[in-house]
Motif scaffolding. Structure first.
Motif, PDB file in Angstrom:
ATOM      1  N   ASN A 499      -4.137   2.048  14.402  1.00 47.53           N
ATOM      2  CA  ASN A 499      -4.431   1.990  12.969  1.00 47.53           C
ATOM      3  C   ASN A 499      -3.255   2.590  12.209  1.00 47.53           C
ATOM      4  OD1 ASN A 499      -6.139   1.395  10.741  1.00 47.53           O
ATOM      5  ND2 ASN A 499      -6.606   3.568  10.549  1.00 47.53           N
ATOM      6  N   SER A 501      -1.883   3.693   8.418  1.00 52.51           N
ATOM      7  CA  SER A 501      -2.184   3.990   7.024  1.00 52.51           C
ATOM      8  C   SER A 501      -0.883   4.292   6.294  1.00 52.51           C
ATOM      9  CB  SER A 501      -3.128   5.192   6.907  1.00 52.51           C
ATOM     10  OG  SER A 501      -4.359   4.946   7.571  1.00 52.51           O
ATOM     11  N   ARG A 505      -2.461   7.538   2.040  1.00 48.97           N
ATOM     12  CA  ARG A 505      -3.642   6.717   1.799  1.00 48.97           C
ATOM     13  C   ARG A 505      -4.404   6.472   3.094  1.00 48.97           C
ATOM     14  NH1 ARG A 505      -1.320   1.632  -1.332  1.00 48.97           N
ATOM     15  NH2 ARG A 505       0.386   2.015   0.129  1.00 48.97           N
ATOM     16  N   THR A 506      -5.684   6.175   2.960  1.00 44.33           N
ATOM     17  CA  THR A 506      -6.527   5.953   4.126  1.00 44.33           C
ATOM     18  C   THR A 506      -6.826   4.468   4.271  1.00 44.33           C
ATOM     19  OG1 THR A 506      -7.562   8.115   3.925  1.00 44.33           O
ATOM     20  CG2 THR A 506      -8.757   6.451   5.192  1.00 44.33           C
ATOM     21  N   THR A 507      -6.597   3.954   5.455  1.00 35.25           N
ATOM     22  CA  THR A 507      -6.936   2.579   5.772  1.00 35.25           C
ATOM     23  C   THR A 507      -8.299   2.551   6.446  1.00 35.25           C
ATOM     24  OG1 THR A 507      -4.614   1.987   6.052  1.00 35.25           O
ATOM     25  CG2 THR A 507      -6.238   0.528   7.071  1.00 35.25           C
ATOM     26  N   TRP A 509     -11.252   2.048   8.888  1.00 34.62           N
ATOM     27  CA  TRP A 509     -11.117   1.967  10.353  1.00 34.62           C
ATOM     28  C   TRP A 509     -12.483   2.134  10.987  1.00 34.62           C
ATOM     29  CZ3 TRP A 509      -7.999   0.223  13.841  1.00 34.62           C
ATOM     30  CH2 TRP A 509      -7.984   0.712  15.129  1.00 34.62           C
TER      31      TRP A 509
END
Length: 550
Positions: A499, A501, A505-507, A509
């Motif tokens: 994963n 990001s 920032r947060t992606t 998941w």
């Protein structure tokens, strides 16, 4: 990490080649062993163990065998039984013979002069690593104001997926490489405060990782090096493997990066004197391997000595290592508040945002920062030229001492050598042959064999034999032959579990995409060190070195 009940929907069939080994050294305590059965459907192997005075443990269906405890004297009899296809010792990862006991340094005052000791104040103004990205393959990163917007991406191969550091090691490394000291009014500044970073997370709260996960991370770094401008890789990780570097997959992987223009800086390890104690991949002849110096908290170099825990070479193939040293005791960097190390070592805290660390890991991060300064000064320089400049410009004093390589890194001299291209015609590593990478992944692990739920039954098994941590058979010959590029990246078994990001920032998941890792059964099922029953007073033996973070 919660108990991993959500695993791969289609678990691969794992082939574990039984390993027949010589009888271990005599010991008073019974031996914990793994028994592979010649005929798993029968109970003949179990009866052979009991007849020898042993006790049968839990079944290990994945390998067609079971765990057991046997008297040391019964080893030969059990091994010789026709019902036993293979027999080898089992057990959690243990500290090597040398106990670094790094916590003893927590009570020391912070080293406030290490930057002066390596000549950073003499680096030309404006040379701060700007335009250079350092990948930090470690336990992730904690949001910290000292990094501002210079985190280009957070990469995570663990089930958590967020890239944030719950162990505490990666945060410390990243701050040493690139922290700008904003929260400390400039007191605790890293080496290259203008550099960007890409933290690549391969371990959760317990620090557990596997060589196969490291290989997946190294392939990602290789394939994304141009996109993020990665010129330096900090690898403060190692195993006690003695597999020859000419064959080892981990050596092969770091050499791929090196040949692609990424300078790989690796910790020598914290296994102390004695020779042949260099951790893998620090044993690699191509990479820059860094030991730790005790600078006695002074600017002058005349009183410098090698830190007592710093690993000594040469390697098993008689490669002179480490290449050089850097300060490695009571080094202040970023604190990962609430992380495992933060909770277990309160004496190392320095206010709210900082933390003292000790080891060849810290020394390695310092040299990675110096490398970033050098690549800013000479963007077209190759890793071979940069290595020659680093090793050729060290400060006098420690040079020639056993375990100190060429001596203490000199940042100002190294940057000047890069700027003038002083070593362009005399680079390092001339004539070296690259690793074939066709050796055993299990041998590459050495004693660092984690646990995971390989077959999805909610019970962890040790990752052992020629398999990866996802349960796939690892064919090192096919792996080494597969090129690394954008078209082959989806073929990596780790591709679905990476994963990325952007910045802070947060992606989104999906957590627990695979089973995750622990160093033993309790640490796999636990959510914290308290749940695992770890003793804070014995953290060195339980985790700091045994989990391979130097």
């Amino acid at each position: 990490m919660t108990a991993r009940l959500r695993t791969l929907a289609t678990a691969a069939v794992v082939l574990l080649v039984p390993i027949v080994v010589a009888s271990p050294a005599a010991a008073e305590a019974p031996l914990d062993v793994i028994v592979a059965e010649a005929v798993p459907a029968s109970d003949r192997a179990e009866r052979a163990v009991r007849a020898a005075g042993g006790q049968v443990g839990r079944p290990l269906g994945l390998i067609g065998g079971f765990s057991a405890t046997i008297p040391e004297a019964a080893w030969a009899a059990v091994q010789a039984s026709p019902a036993v296809a293979g027999l080898w010792t089992d057990g959690s990862v243990q500290l090597t013979d040398y106990d670094a006991n790094l916590e003893q340094y927590d009570r020391l005052p912070p080293n406030r002069v290490w930057r002066q000791a390596i000549g950073l104040p003499s680096v030309p103004p404006g040379t701060n690593g700007a335009g250079v990205t350092v990948a930090v393959l470690d336990t992730g990163i904690t949001r910290h104001p000292d990094l501002q917007n210079r985190v280009k991406a957070r990469v995570d191969l663990t089930p958590d997926g967020g890239g944030y550091d719950t162990y505490g090691h990666g945060t410390h490394m990243t701050g040493l490489v690139a922290g700008n000291g904003q929260r400390s009014s400039g007191q605790w500044v890293g080496v290259a405060p203008g550099a960007s970073v890409v933290p690549v997370r391969i371990a959760e709260w317990n620090g557990a990782t596997d060589i196969s996960e490291v290989l997946g991370a190294l392939e990602w770094i290789y394939n994304n090096r141009t996109r993020y401008g990665i010129r330096v890789l900090n690898l403060s990780f190692g195993t006690d493997s003695t597999q020859k570097h000419q064959l080892d997959p981990l050596n092969h992987a770091v050499q791929r990066l090196w040949s692609a223009g990424v300078m790989v800086v690796v910790a020598a390890g914290n296994r102390g004197p004695g020779g042949q104690n260099i951790d893998k991949p620090g044993d690699d002849p191509f990479v820059v391997t860094v030991g730790a110096a005790d600078t006695k908290n002074t600017v002058g170099t005349t009183d410098d000595v090698l830190a007592e825990f710093s690993s000594h070479g040469p390697t098993g193939e008689n490669v002179a290592k480490p290449d050089l040293v850097a300060p490695g005791i009571s080094i202040v960097s970023h604190r990962a508040t609430g992380s495992t190390l933060d909770q277990m070592r309160p004496a190392a805290r320095v206010g709210t945002y900082y933390f003292k660390g000790h080891g060849t890991s810290q020394a390695t991060a310092i040299v990675s920062g110096v490398a970033a300064l050098m690549f800013q000064a000479a963007p077209t320089m190759t890793p071979n030229e940069a290595k020659a400049a680093l090793v050729g410009t060290t400060s006098p004093g420690l040079g020639g001492q056993p375990g100190a390589g060429s001596g203490l890194v000199n940042a100002a001299a190294a940057v000047e050598a890069a700027r003038t291209r002083a070593y362009q015609r005399n680079p390092a590593n001339v004539g070296l042959e690259r690793s074939a990478g066709t050796g055993s992944i299990d041998s590459s692990r050495g004693g660092s064999k984690p646990y995971t739920d390989l077959n999805g039954d909610g019970v962890p098994e040790q990752v052992s034999g020629n398999i990866d941590a996802l349960g796939n058979t690892f064919d090192s010959t096919a792996w080494a032959a597969r090129p690394w590029n954008a078209s082959t990246a989806p073929n990596s078994p780790w591709a679905p579990y990476i994963n990325v990001s952007a910045g802070w920032r947060t992606t989104p998941w999906t957590p627990d995409a695979w089973a995750g890792l622990g160093w033993d059964e309790p640490s796999w099922t636990a959510q914290s060190w308290r749940d695992a029953g770890l003793d804070p007073g014995n953290w060195t033996a339980q985790s700091w070195r045994s989990e391979a973070w130097n």
